[in-house]
Design an enzyme around this catalytic site. Sequence first.
Site, short mmCIF file in Angstrom:
data_model
loop_
_atom_site.label_atom_id
_atom_site.label_comp_id
_atom_site.label_asym_id
_atom_site.label_seq_id
_atom_site.Cartn_x
_atom_site.Cartn_y
_atom_site.Cartn_z
N GLU A 90 -3.93 -43.35 -7.31
CA GLU A 90 -5.26 -43.12 -6.74
C GLU A 90 -6.27 -42.88 -7.85
O GLU A 90 -5.95 -42.30 -8.88
CB GLU A 90 -5.21 -41.90 -5.81
CG GLU A 90 -4.43 -42.20 -4.54
CD GLU A 90 -4.29 -41.00 -3.60
OE1 GLU A 90 -4.23 -41.23 -2.40
OE2 GLU A 90 -4.25 -39.86 -4.07
N CYS A 331 -9.51 -31.95 -6.74
CA CYS A 331 -8.62 -31.57 -7.82
C CYS A 331 -7.26 -31.08 -7.29
O CYS A 331 -7.20 -30.22 -6.43
CB CYS A 331 -9.32 -30.47 -8.60
SG CYS A 331 -8.44 -30.01 -10.05
#
Length: 341
Positions: A90, A331
């Site tokens: 990703e 994150c």
Amino acid sequence: MKWIYDLSLNELKNEIKALGLRDFMVVQVFQWIYQKNCRDIKLWSNISKYNRELFIKKYNITLNRLINKEEDREGTKKFLIELEDKNKIESVLIKEKNYYTFCISSQVGCAIKCAFCATGKMGFIRNLSSGEILSQILILKKEIDDYKGKINIVFMGMGEPLLNYENLKKALSIITSEKGAKIPSNNITVSTAGVLKYIKQIEMDFPNIKISFSLNASDNKAREQLMPISKMENLSDILDHFKNHKRKHRITFEYVLIKNINDSIEDAKKVSQLLRGILCKINLIPYNENTNIDFKTPSKKNIEAFKEYLCLNGYTVVLRWSKGKDIKSACGQLATQTKDI
Ligand code: SF4
């Protein structure tokens, strides 16, 4: 047939010479690919039809396959990319006020196994080649085709970039080259959990690239619980190096704030003492909750108190509420397959 993105400028020059072509053609090819992001060879107007056809018989210029794209309300986009061997990675495109940030992966999975990270739960599958790193950048660039402004590249996607150093280095050489993607080194950040040997190496090879260090704890013992790499790479060795090595940019310390784990004022005091004497900035990142991991986001009150303590002690502190949470691109949330959860 060779994949063009895995070849450095010099490697391609040597090959092209062997084909009987002039080596300036390599610079032209690099400009079409990395600067104009153009893979329609009919448009490569400064290269003769004969040479283009000869070239295309030898080299594959297709990017990795984009198989899914999700967008959140703020315009953050997550790209799911399939590699040649069907592994998936990703990458994230973040729209900031005056620029774009590309968050790029360096490995499939990750061997570091940080307790708070979804990628770590996948385990390590393999390193990305330099071409697979570059391919992500070109796919994201395609998305903002007409945009000519500033692009930041952060190696904060899946994987520990410094544990894939040779491929990272090769990709960075093309990203920053005037003949390649022409992205200034100052706009690039490599984030690491702390591999001292390669921190020193990247500082030598690319002195203008920014380093971001994932701190996440106020001493080595506590850090070992969250980041097992601390059992091998002691925090004090890394911080001593940051204190003593002169560099152009401040070190960024990333600190993921996790409820009842590392978010107390006592932790803030210890962090303040720990980083004393290092030219730095601290990014506080409230933990992004993940269904598979049993950590929680701290209360706003605790987050603000932590930040205030560090600010009052003279630190530059940025509170970063991650973008892309609702598409799991924030994150520590990137993961394309889970092995052991
Ligand atoms: S936080 Fe970074 S280093 Fe740690 S497991 Fe996740 S990807 Fe790996």
